[in-house]
Design an enzyme around this catalytic site. Structure first.
Site, PDB file in Angstrom:
ATOM      1  NE  ARG A  35     -31.847 -31.666  76.993  1.00 44.13           N
ATOM      2  CZ  ARG A  35     -32.607 -32.219  77.778  1.00 44.13           C
ATOM      3  NH1 ARG A  35     -32.269 -32.274  79.175  1.00 44.13           N
ATOM      4  NH2 ARG A  35     -33.621 -33.010  77.522  1.00 44.13           N
ATOM      5  CE  LYS A 197     -46.030 -51.300  78.256  1.00 40.97           C
ATOM      6  NZ  LYS A 197     -46.304 -50.877  79.704  1.00 40.97           N
ATOM      7  N   GLY A 353     -37.939 -39.280  72.319  1.00 41.15           N
ATOM      8  CA  GLY A 353     -37.264 -40.444  72.871  1.00 41.15           C
ATOM      9  C   GLY A 353     -36.593 -41.258  72.161  1.00 41.15           C
ATOM     10  N   GLY A 376     -40.610 -35.259  75.529  1.00 43.35           N
ATOM     11  CA  GLY A 376     -41.982 -34.971  75.708  1.00 43.35           C
ATOM     12  C   GLY A 376     -42.645 -33.880  75.200  1.00 43.35           C
TER      13      GLY A 376
HETATM   14  P1  AMP Z   1     -40.796 -46.016  73.100  1.00 44.72           P
HETATM   15  O1  AMP Z   1     -40.384 -45.522  74.496  1.00 44.72           O
HETATM   16  O2  AMP Z   1     -42.123 -46.359  73.164  1.00 44.72           O
HETATM   17  O3  AMP Z   1     -40.394 -45.481  71.802  1.00 44.72           O
HETATM   18  O4  AMP Z   1     -40.273 -47.671  73.270  1.00 44.72           O
HETATM   19  C1  AMP Z   1     -38.706 -47.782  73.200  1.00 44.72           C
HETATM   20  C2  AMP Z   1     -38.545 -48.936  73.548  1.00 44.72           C
HETATM   21  O5  AMP Z   1     -39.168 -50.156  72.980  1.00 44.72           O
HETATM   22  C3  AMP Z   1     -37.162 -49.497  73.474  1.00 44.72           C
HETATM   23  O6  AMP Z   1     -36.603 -49.446  74.927  1.00 44.72           O
HETATM   24  C4  AMP Z   1     -37.151 -50.861  72.819  1.00 44.72           C
HETATM   25  O7  AMP Z   1     -36.078 -51.579  73.382  1.00 44.72           O
HETATM   26  C5  AMP Z   1     -38.627 -51.260  73.019  1.00 44.72           C
HETATM   27  N1  AMP Z   1     -38.843 -52.257  71.969  1.00 44.72           N
HETATM   28  C6  AMP Z   1     -38.889 -52.367  70.628  1.00 44.72           C
HETATM   29  N2  AMP Z   1     -39.195 -53.390  70.015  1.00 44.72           N
HETATM   30  C7  AMP Z   1     -39.591 -53.993  71.135  1.00 44.72           C
HETATM   31  C8  AMP Z   1     -40.046 -55.372  71.013  1.00 44.72           C
HETATM   32  N3  AMP Z   1     -40.190 -56.228  69.919  1.00 44.72           N
HETATM   33  N4  AMP Z   1     -40.276 -56.117  72.310  1.00 44.72           N
HETATM   34  C9  AMP Z   1     -40.216 -55.540  73.445  1.00 44.72           C
HETATM   35  N5  AMP Z   1     -39.625 -54.183  73.378  1.00 44.72           N
HETATM   36  C10 AMP Z   1     -39.181 -53.606  72.315  1.00 44.72           C
END
Ligand code: AMP
Length: 395
Positions: A35, A197, A353, A376
């Site tokens: 940064r 999710k 992220g 964010g």
């Molecule tokens: P996000 O912050 O929503 O982009 O989620 C990132 C996280 O999703 C990472 O820590 C990954 O380990 C998790 N992730 C990706 N694929 C899977 C999966 N098939 N099952 C569980 N977690 C997952």
């Protein structure tokens, strides 16, 4: 958009909102100076243009004045990165702060103490913003990471610099990269949305559907879609309450002419662990005690052709649990495909992220067109929101 190239800085003191919220180790040493490096171009432009720089930033989340969060900890690192002398002022507002910044000579840089020693900063207090505005003759916002916050130093302060407020180089690059994907992107435009999710990506998906030709869905989100379409997902991460929404989304995409690409096969594991037993499996037929943790080989081939034919690519979210080396192959392979497509002339933006962390970890940093510095702030931009820090500069 008023950019720095439009400004003569001769004898001007620029108040620059930077994002020096860097990680520190237990000895208060900076462990990642990305940064600080990111703000260098703006600072150098002001100095070369004959001006001086008053750097204002937050560090961590102090409750009142707490030496643990003092920006003095990062002073040496800032000096090293900028390669110029940098003074430090142990306050960011008040008579002393106004005196030292008032005495600044052209070519000098001063780092002010943590803005968040004052609760007025995050409250967006107008009186506090007025005090900050007394530190210089013009205002530059170069803190994309906090541009989604209406804080005193990121948004409210701009009111006090009617025609003397500017986009810093970093902010300009971030805004331009987002625009290249969301507004002016060459077709076909592809969004790759992975991560854990569906629920945390709904607003992004909805907003992107109007702007893209292809949507690749990966990561843990996949299983909500697969279950919704009648598949067996075993122990895979799945948000049952969003199954109806997933079906709705598929219909919406169809209506808008967006092609959705879901995995056909995944790597399943008998435990959520790096050492679990694993094997490829049809995504619709995951056995009861198993869970999908990565994209499968067939899927990666299918995604490769979509990535290679796209001219504009947004990547948000990993394709699997890349933190486990056993389940990082999908994310790494996708990174390779995007790198190849970028080398062939596509514009690629990685933002928000965990995909940024993955890109850095696996060495794709120099192979993407742009990697966002703001988690964010990037997510809110992809959701179609106008960031208050950016709006304030345009008013
Ligand atoms: P996000 O912050 O929503 O982009 O989620 C990132 C996280 O999703 C990472 O820590 C990954 O380990 C998790 N992730 C990706 N694929 C899977 C999966 N098939 N099952 C569980 N977690 C997952």
């Amino acid at each position: 958009m008023k950019t720095l190239s439009q400004k003569d800085f001769t004898n001007k003191r620029a108040v620059i909102r930077v994002d020096f919220n860097v990680p520190l180790d237990e000895n208060f040493k900076v462990t990642d100076n990305t940064r600080i490096i990111a703000a260098k171009e703006t600072i150098e432009l002001v100095l070369k243009g004959g001006g001086s720089c008053v750097l204002i930033s937050h560090l961590g989340r102090p409750k009142g004045k707490d030496a643990q969060f003092s920006l003095s900890h990062i002073l040496e690192e800032v000096k090293q990165v900028l390669n110029v002398p940098v003074e430090f002022c142990d306050d960011c507002v008040g008579p002393e702060a106004e005196k030292v910044t008032g005495d600044l000579k052209p070519g000098s840089v001063i780092l002010m103490e943590n803005l968040r020693y004052y609760s007025e900063e995050t409250a967006g207090d107008i009186g506090f913003a007025a005090q900050l505005s007394k530190l210089g003759d013009c205002y530059i916002n170069d803190a994309f990471g906090t541009a989604h916050r209406a804080h005193a130093s990121t948004t409210i302060i701009a009111k006090f610099f009617k025609d003397e407020k500017y986009f810093g180089k970093l902010l300009e690059k971030e805004v331009t990269a987002i625009k290249k994907v969301m507004e002016t992107g060459e077709k076909p435009v592809l969004a790759i949305l992975g991560g854990a999710k569906v629920s945390s990506k709904i607003t992004i998906i909805e907003n992107m559907l109007d702007k893209i030709d292809h949507l690749i869905i990966g990561g843990g989100m996949v299983y909500t879609f697969v279950k919704a379409m009648g598949g067996s997902v075993g122990q895979s991460i799945c948000e049952d309450e969003f199954c109806d929404y997933a079906l709705e989304l598929i219909e919406k995409a169809k209506a808008k002419g967006v092609q959705i690409h879901l995995p056909t096969d995944v790597i399943i594991a008998d435990d959520f662990s790096n050492d679990a037993n694993k094997r490829p499996c049809d995504v619709y037929k995951i056995p009861e005690d198993w869970q999908g943790l990565d994209a499968g080989p067939e899927t990666l081939k299918q995604f490769e052709s979509v990535v290679l034919e796209s001219k504009t690519i947004l990547w948000n979210g990993p394709l699997g649990v890349f933190e486990f080396s056993s389940f990082a192959t999908g994310t790494i392979t996708l990174g390779e495909h995007i790198s190849k497509s970028t080398a062939n002339g596509a514009f690629s933006l990685v933002g928000g992220g965990d995909s940024v962390a993955a890109v850095k970890q696996f060495g794709f940093e120099s192979k993407m067109s742009y990697i966002s510095t703001g988690g964010g702030a990037m997510l809110e931009s992809l959701e179609g929101k106008t960031l208050p820090g950016i709006a304030a500069l345009m008013e």
